[in-house]
Design a protein around this motif. Structure first.
Motif, PDB file in Angstrom:
ATOM      1  N   GLN A  91      37.030  -5.641  -1.262  1.00 31.60           N
ATOM      2  CA  GLN A  91      36.109  -5.192  -2.639  1.00 31.60           C
ATOM      3  C   GLN A  91      34.871  -6.218  -2.788  1.00 31.60           C
ATOM      4  O   GLN A  91      33.721  -6.056  -3.120  1.00 31.60           O
ATOM      5  N   VAL A  92      35.049  -7.837  -2.450  1.00 31.49           N
ATOM      6  CA  VAL A  92      33.914  -8.543  -2.690  1.00 31.49           C
ATOM      7  C   VAL A  92      33.068  -8.261  -1.635  1.00 31.49           C
ATOM      8  O   VAL A  92      31.886  -8.723  -1.491  1.00 31.49           O
ATOM      9  N   ASN A  93      33.593  -8.075  -0.299  1.00 22.75           N
ATOM     10  CA  ASN A  93      32.965  -8.040   1.015  1.00 22.75           C
ATOM     11  C   ASN A  93      33.486  -7.065   1.823  1.00 22.75           C
ATOM     12  O   ASN A  93      34.288  -7.478   2.731  1.00 22.75           O
ATOM     13  N   PRO A  94      33.108  -5.863   1.955  1.00 25.63           N
ATOM     14  CA  PRO A  94      33.469  -4.911   3.006  1.00 25.63           C
ATOM     15  C   PRO A  94      33.645  -5.375   4.256  1.00 25.63           C
ATOM     16  O   PRO A  94      34.469  -4.788   4.897  1.00 25.63           O
ATOM     17  N   LEU A  95      32.611  -6.040   4.795  1.00 25.72           N
ATOM     18  CA  LEU A  95      32.846  -6.607   6.165  1.00 25.72           C
ATOM     19  C   LEU A  95      33.859  -7.636   6.797  1.00 25.72           C
ATOM     20  O   LEU A  95      34.284  -7.595   7.564  1.00 25.72           O
ATOM     21  N   ALA A  96      34.454  -7.882   5.570  1.00 24.05           N
ATOM     22  CA  ALA A  96      35.815  -8.827   5.604  1.00 24.05           C
ATOM     23  C   ALA A  96      36.857  -7.504   6.468  1.00 24.05           C
ATOM     24  O   ALA A  96      38.002  -8.277   6.891  1.00 24.05           O
ATOM     25  N   GLY A  97      36.623  -6.344   6.366  1.00 25.31           N
ATOM     26  CA  GLY A  97      37.653  -5.256   6.783  1.00 25.31           C
ATOM     27  C   GLY A  97      37.655  -5.629   8.334  1.00 25.31           C
ATOM     28  O   GLY A  97      38.190  -4.950   8.974  1.00 25.31           O
ATOM     29  N   LEU A  98      36.541  -6.405   8.943  1.00 27.06           N
ATOM     30  CA  LEU A  98      36.640  -6.666  10.453  1.00 27.06           C
ATOM     31  C   LEU A  98      37.745  -7.537  10.813  1.00 27.06           C
ATOM     32  O   LEU A  98      38.198  -7.581  11.886  1.00 27.06           O
ATOM     33  N   LEU A  99      38.085  -8.206   9.936  1.00 25.84           N
ATOM     34  CA  LEU A  99      39.138  -9.395  10.023  1.00 25.84           C
ATOM     35  C   LEU A  99      40.602  -9.039   9.521  1.00 25.84           C
ATOM     36  O   LEU A  99      41.594  -9.637   9.905  1.00 25.84           O
ATOM     37  N   LEU A 100      40.367  -7.915   8.714  1.00 21.36           N
ATOM     38  CA  LEU A 100      41.931  -7.534   7.918  1.00 21.36           C
ATOM     39  C   LEU A 100      41.929  -6.202   8.507  1.00 21.36           C
ATOM     40  O   LEU A 100      41.037  -5.257   8.644  1.00 21.36           O
ATOM     41  N   PRO A 101      43.111  -5.689   8.493  1.00 24.21           N
ATOM     42  CA  PRO A 101      44.525  -6.400   8.259  1.00 24.21           C
ATOM     43  C   PRO A 101      44.477  -7.666   9.240  1.00 24.21           C
ATOM     44  O   PRO A 101      44.021  -7.814  10.341  1.00 24.21           O
ATOM     45  N   LEU A 102      45.777  -8.406   8.904  1.00 16.97           N
ATOM     46  CA  LEU A 102      46.019  -9.505   9.700  1.00 16.97           C
ATOM     47  C   LEU A 102      46.699  -9.076  10.973  1.00 16.97           C
ATOM     48  O   LEU A 102      47.006  -7.928  11.204  1.00 16.97           O
ATOM     49  N   LYS A 103      46.684 -10.177  11.960  1.00 20.90           N
ATOM     50  CA  LYS A 103      47.261  -9.595  13.300  1.00 20.90           C
ATOM     51  C   LYS A 103      48.122 -10.831  13.753  1.00 20.90           C
ATOM     52  O   LYS A 103      47.845 -11.929  13.420  1.00 20.90           O
ATOM     53  N   VAL A 104      49.324 -10.571  14.237  1.00 27.41           N
ATOM     54  CA  VAL A 104      50.060 -11.451  14.979  1.00 27.41           C
ATOM     55  C   VAL A 104      50.297 -11.059  16.712  1.00 27.41           C
ATOM     56  O   VAL A 104      50.572  -9.935  16.774  1.00 27.41           O
ATOM     57  N   LEU A 105      50.208 -12.116  17.329  1.00 30.25           N
ATOM     58  CA  LEU A 105      50.489 -11.818  18.891  1.00 30.25           C
ATOM     59  C   LEU A 105      51.682 -12.572  19.152  1.00 30.25           C
ATOM     60  O   LEU A 105      52.018 -13.474  18.822  1.00 30.25           O
ATOM     61  N   VAL A 106      52.553 -11.551  19.995  1.00 29.32           N
ATOM     62  CA  VAL A 106      53.828 -12.107  20.347  1.00 29.32           C
ATOM     63  C   VAL A 106      53.833 -11.799  21.773  1.00 29.32           C
ATOM     64  O   VAL A 106      53.429 -10.977  22.274  1.00 29.32           O
ATOM     65  N   TRP A 107      54.205 -13.077  22.565  1.00 26.55           N
ATOM     66  CA  TRP A 107      54.116 -12.844  24.164  1.00 26.55           C
ATOM     67  C   TRP A 107      55.093 -13.579  24.737  1.00 26.55           C
ATOM     68  O   TRP A 107      55.708 -14.604  24.166  1.00 26.55           O
ATOM     69  N   GLU A 108      55.516 -13.506  26.047  1.00 27.20           N
ATOM     70  CA  GLU A 108      56.485 -13.998  26.695  1.00 27.20           C
ATOM     71  C   GLU A 108      55.513 -14.600  27.993  1.00 27.20           C
ATOM     72  O   GLU A 108      54.886 -14.153  28.596  1.00 27.20           O
TER      73      GLU A 108
END
Length: 138
Positions: free
Chosen positions: A74-91
Motif C-alpha cells: 500500500q505504501v509502495n506498489p512496486l514492493a510487489g516485485l519482492l513480495l511475497p517472500l520466497k525460500v529455496l530448498v535444494w540438495e
C-alpha cells in the motif's frame, strides 16, 4: 558442491538436519502453522526434466501473509516485485539439503522507502526457515 554458492550478503542459508523431502514437509508445515499462505511451490527439478534436462532436487516456495505484505505494498506498489517472500530448498552434490531466504527488509526500507516498522514482521520469516532446518529438540 558442499558449500553454498556465491550469493549476496542479504541471502541467509541454513544447512538442514533432514533430507530433502522431510525438509520441504517441515517447512510447509511450519509455514502453515504460523498462518502463512503458500502461494506456489515450484519443483524446479521437475521443470528441468520436462525439457530434457537434469537438476538436483530444488524447490522454490513462494509464501507470505497478506496481513504483513499488504501494508508494505500500500505504501509502495512496486514492493510487489519482492513480495511475497520466497525460500529455496535444494540438495547439493553430497546430498546435503539447504534452505535459503533473501532478507528483503533492507531493500524495502532503503530502496523502496517503506518504513522499517512496516517491514519488521517480514524479517521473522528467516527464523521459520531456520526452524525447518534444525534438528528437533527433545
Amino acid at each position: 558442491m558442499t558449500d553454498v554458492a556465491k550469493c549476496p550478503a542479504s541471502v541467509t542459508t541454513f544447512r538442514s538436519e533432514h533430507g530433502f523431502s522431510n525438509t520441504v514437509a517441515r517447512l510447509r508445515g511450519l509455514l502453515a502453522d504460523r498462518g502463512m499462505t503458500i502461494f506456489v511451490d515450484i519443483d524446479q527439478a521437475d521443470a528441468a526434466a520436462q525439457v530434457g534436462m537434469t537438476l538436483r532436487p530444488t524447490r522454490l516456495i513462494v509464501f507470505g501473509n497478506p496481513k504483513g505484505g499488504t501494508p508494505v505494498m500500500q505504501v509502495n506498489p512496486l514492493a510487489g516485485l519482492l513480495l511475497p517472500l520466497k525460500v529455496l530448498v535444494w540438495e547439493d552434490d553430497a546430498r546435503v539439503t539447504w534452505l535459503a531466504i533473501d532478507d528483503i527488509t533492507g531493500v524495502l526500507v532503503d530502496g523502496y522507502g517503506v518504513e522499517a516498522s512496516l517491514v519488521e514482521p517480514l524479517a521473522k520469516a528467516k527464523a521459520l526457515i531456520q526452524m525447518a532446518a534444525e534438528r528437533d529438540s527433545g
